[in-house]
Design a protein around this motif. Structure first.
Motif, PDB file in Angstrom:
ATOM      1  N   ASP A 130       0.830  -1.213   0.000  1.00  0.00           N
ATOM      2  CA  ASP A 130       0.000   0.000   0.000  1.00  0.00           C
ATOM      3  C   ASP A 130       0.865   1.264   0.000  1.00  0.00           C
ATOM      4  O   ASP A 130       0.645   2.176  -0.798  1.00  0.00           O
ATOM      5  CB  ASP A 130      -0.935   0.025   1.222  1.00  0.00           C
ATOM      6  N   TYR A 131       1.837   1.310   0.896  1.00  0.00           N
ATOM      7  CA  TYR A 131       2.699   2.491   0.998  1.00  0.00           C
ATOM      8  C   TYR A 131       3.577   2.654  -0.246  1.00  0.00           C
ATOM      9  O   TYR A 131       3.753   3.761  -0.756  1.00  0.00           O
ATOM     10  CB  TYR A 131       3.568   2.419   2.257  1.00  0.00           C
ATOM     11  N   LEU A 132       4.126   1.558  -0.730  1.00  0.00           N
ATOM     12  CA  LEU A 132       5.007   1.641  -1.897  1.00  0.00           C
ATOM     13  C   LEU A 132       4.240   2.043  -3.154  1.00  0.00           C
ATOM     14  O   LEU A 132       4.739   2.843  -3.956  1.00  0.00           O
ATOM     15  CB  LEU A 132       5.736   0.312  -2.092  1.00  0.00           C
ATOM     16  N   LEU A 133       3.032   1.528  -3.320  1.00  0.00           N
ATOM     17  CA  LEU A 133       2.225   1.907  -4.488  1.00  0.00           C
ATOM     18  C   LEU A 133       1.789   3.369  -4.410  1.00  0.00           C
ATOM     19  O   LEU A 133       1.769   4.066  -5.429  1.00  0.00           O
ATOM     20  CB  LEU A 133       1.017   0.985  -4.631  1.00  0.00           C
ATOM     21  N   GLU A 134       1.453   3.832  -3.216  1.00  0.00           N
ATOM     22  CA  GLU A 134       1.085   5.240  -3.076  1.00  0.00           C
ATOM     23  C   GLU A 134       2.280   6.140  -3.396  1.00  0.00           C
ATOM     24  O   GLU A 134       2.148   7.152  -4.083  1.00  0.00           O
ATOM     25  CB  GLU A 134       0.573   5.527  -1.659  1.00  0.00           C
ATOM     26  N   SER A 135       3.454   5.745  -2.924  1.00  0.00           N
ATOM     27  CA  SER A 135       4.668   6.495  -3.230  1.00  0.00           C
ATOM     28  C   SER A 135       4.923   6.520  -4.742  1.00  0.00           C
ATOM     29  O   SER A 135       5.215   7.574  -5.318  1.00  0.00           O
ATOM     30  CB  SER A 135       5.862   5.871  -2.514  1.00  0.00           C
ATOM     31  N   LEU A 136       4.795   5.375  -5.376  1.00  0.00           N
ATOM     32  CA  LEU A 136       5.003   5.276  -6.820  1.00  0.00           C
ATOM     33  C   LEU A 136       4.015   6.148  -7.583  1.00  0.00           C
ATOM     34  O   LEU A 136       4.390   6.855  -8.527  1.00  0.00           O
ATOM     35  CB  LEU A 136       4.880   3.821  -7.265  1.00  0.00           C
ATOM     36  N   LYS A 137       2.760   6.117  -7.183  1.00  0.00           N
ATOM     37  CA  LYS A 137       1.738   6.908  -7.839  1.00  0.00           C
ATOM     38  C   LYS A 137       2.080   8.405  -7.785  1.00  0.00           C
ATOM     39  O   LYS A 137       1.998   9.109  -8.796  1.00  0.00           O
ATOM     40  CB  LYS A 137       0.378   6.654  -7.176  1.00  0.00           C
ATOM     41  N   ILE A 138       2.490   8.877  -6.636  1.00  0.00           N
ATOM     42  CA  ILE A 138       2.849  10.296  -6.487  1.00  0.00           C
ATOM     43  C   ILE A 138       4.072  10.631  -7.341  1.00  0.00           C
ATOM     44  O   ILE A 138       4.103  11.662  -8.009  1.00  0.00           O
ATOM     45  CB  ILE A 138       3.097  10.630  -4.998  1.00  0.00           C
ATOM     46  N   LYS A 139       5.059   9.756  -7.333  1.00  0.00           N
ATOM     47  CA  LYS A 139       6.270  10.010  -8.133  1.00  0.00           C
ATOM     48  C   LYS A 139       5.954  10.024  -9.620  1.00  0.00           C
ATOM     49  O   LYS A 139       6.514  10.826 -10.368  1.00  0.00           O
ATOM     50  CB  LYS A 139       7.334   8.965  -7.809  1.00  0.00           C
ATOM     51  N   GLU A 140       5.064   9.149 -10.062  1.00  0.00           N
ATOM     52  CA  GLU A 140       4.676   9.137 -11.467  1.00  0.00           C
ATOM     53  C   GLU A 140       3.933  10.423 -11.844  1.00  0.00           C
ATOM     54  O   GLU A 140       4.153  10.964 -12.919  1.00  0.00           O
ATOM     55  CB  GLU A 140       3.800   7.922 -11.786  1.00  0.00           C
ATOM     56  N   GLU A 141       3.089  10.914 -10.961  1.00  0.00           N
ATOM     57  CA  GLU A 141       2.370  12.161 -11.212  1.00  0.00           C
ATOM     58  C   GLU A 141       3.327  13.351 -11.284  1.00  0.00           C
ATOM     59  O   GLU A 141       3.088  14.301 -12.015  1.00  0.00           O
ATOM     60  CB  GLU A 141       1.320  12.404 -10.131  1.00  0.00           C
ATOM     61  N   MET A 142       4.400  13.292 -10.529  1.00  0.00           N
ATOM     62  CA  MET A 142       5.373  14.383 -10.523  1.00  0.00           C
ATOM     63  C   MET A 142       6.147  14.453 -11.833  1.00  0.00           C
ATOM     64  O   MET A 142       6.571  15.527 -12.242  1.00  0.00           O
ATOM     65  CB  MET A 142       6.358  14.207  -9.356  1.00  0.00           C
ATOM     66  N   THR A 143       6.350  13.325 -12.481  1.00  0.00           N
ATOM     67  CA  THR A 143       7.165  13.312 -13.709  1.00  0.00           C
ATOM     68  C   THR A 143       6.364  13.707 -14.946  1.00  0.00           C
ATOM     69  O   THR A 143       6.937  13.944 -15.987  1.00  0.00           O
ATOM     70  CB  THR A 143       7.794  11.925 -13.920  1.00  0.00           C
ATOM     71  N   PHE A 144       5.036  13.744 -14.832  1.00  0.00           N
ATOM     72  CA  PHE A 144       4.233  14.103 -15.986  1.00  0.00           C
ATOM     73  C   PHE A 144       3.630  15.456 -15.825  1.00  0.00           C
ATOM     74  O   PHE A 144       3.454  16.078 -14.917  1.00  0.00           O
ATOM     75  CB  PHE A 144       3.122  13.081 -16.235  1.00  0.00           C
TER      76      PHE A 144
END
Length: 158
Positions: A144-158
Motif C-alpha cells: 500500500d505504501y510503496l504503491l502510493e509512493s510510486l503513484k505520487i512520483k509518477e504524477e510528478m514526472t508528468f
C-alpha cells in the motif's frame, strides 16, 4: 618508464576510489566543524541534514540518528516545517538501518502525517514506511505504501 606511469596511474585510481580523503578529515568531521561555527538558523538545520546523510554514507546510522534528533529539536525551536519533516525522515531511515522498526514507524508516521504538502519528500517517507512494513513481514501494508509512493512520483514526472 611505461611501468612507472602505469603504477602511478593505478595508485591514483586506488586512492581516489577510497571515497574519503587520504589525509585530513572525514566529510562528517568537516560538516560538524562547520556546524559549530553556525548560529542556530535554517542553514544550521541544512548542515545537520548533510551530516545525517554523510553518517549513513559512512555506515554510521547511530550518528545519523543522533544528529536527526538534534535537527528535529532545532527545527521545532525555529518553527521550520519542511526541515523538521526532513529530520523525522532521516531519523526513520536511520532506525530502519538499525533494525529499530517501531521507532522507525513512529518517526516516519509523524513525517507522513505532517508532510503531505512537501511534494518530493512525502513519497520518500511513504517508501521508507513501506520498507518498515517489509522488514516486519507485513507485505500487504508495505505494498500500500510503496504503491502510493510510486503513484505520487509518477504524477510528478508528468
Amino acid at each position: 618508464m611505461p611501468f612507472l606511469r602505469t603504477t602511478l596511474l593505478f595508485t591514483a585510481i586506488f586512492l581516489f576510489s577510497l571515497g574519503k580523503p587520504v589525509a585530513g578529515q572525514s566529510k562528517t568531521d568537516s560538516l560538524i566543524a562547520v556546524l559549530k561555527t553556525q548560529k542556530e538558523d535554517t542553514n544550521a538545520v541544512k548542515t545537520i541534514h548533510r551530516i545525517c546523510v554523510a553518517y549513513v554514507e559512512e555506515n554510521n546510522p547511530e550518528g545519523s540518528l543522533a544528529y536527526a534528533k538534534t535537527g528535529i529539536a532545532m527545527a521545532e525551536r525555529l518553527k521550520l516545517g519542511k526541515p523538521k519533516i526532513n529530520q523525522y525522515y532521516h531519523a526513520g531511515k536511520a532506525c530502519i538501518i538499525l533494525s529499530r522498526y517501531d521507532d522507525a514507524f513512529n518517526y516516519l508516521d509523524y513525517a507522513i502525517k505532517h508532510g503531505k504538502e512537501y511534494k518530493k519528500l512525502y513519497p520518500q517517507c511513504l517508501s521508507a514506511m513501506g520498507t518498515v512494513f517489509i522488514k516486519q513481514g507485513n507485505y500487504p501494508k508495505a505494498m500500500d505504501y510503496l504503491l502510493e509512493s510510486l503513484k505520487i512520483k509518477e504524477e510528478m514526472t508528468f
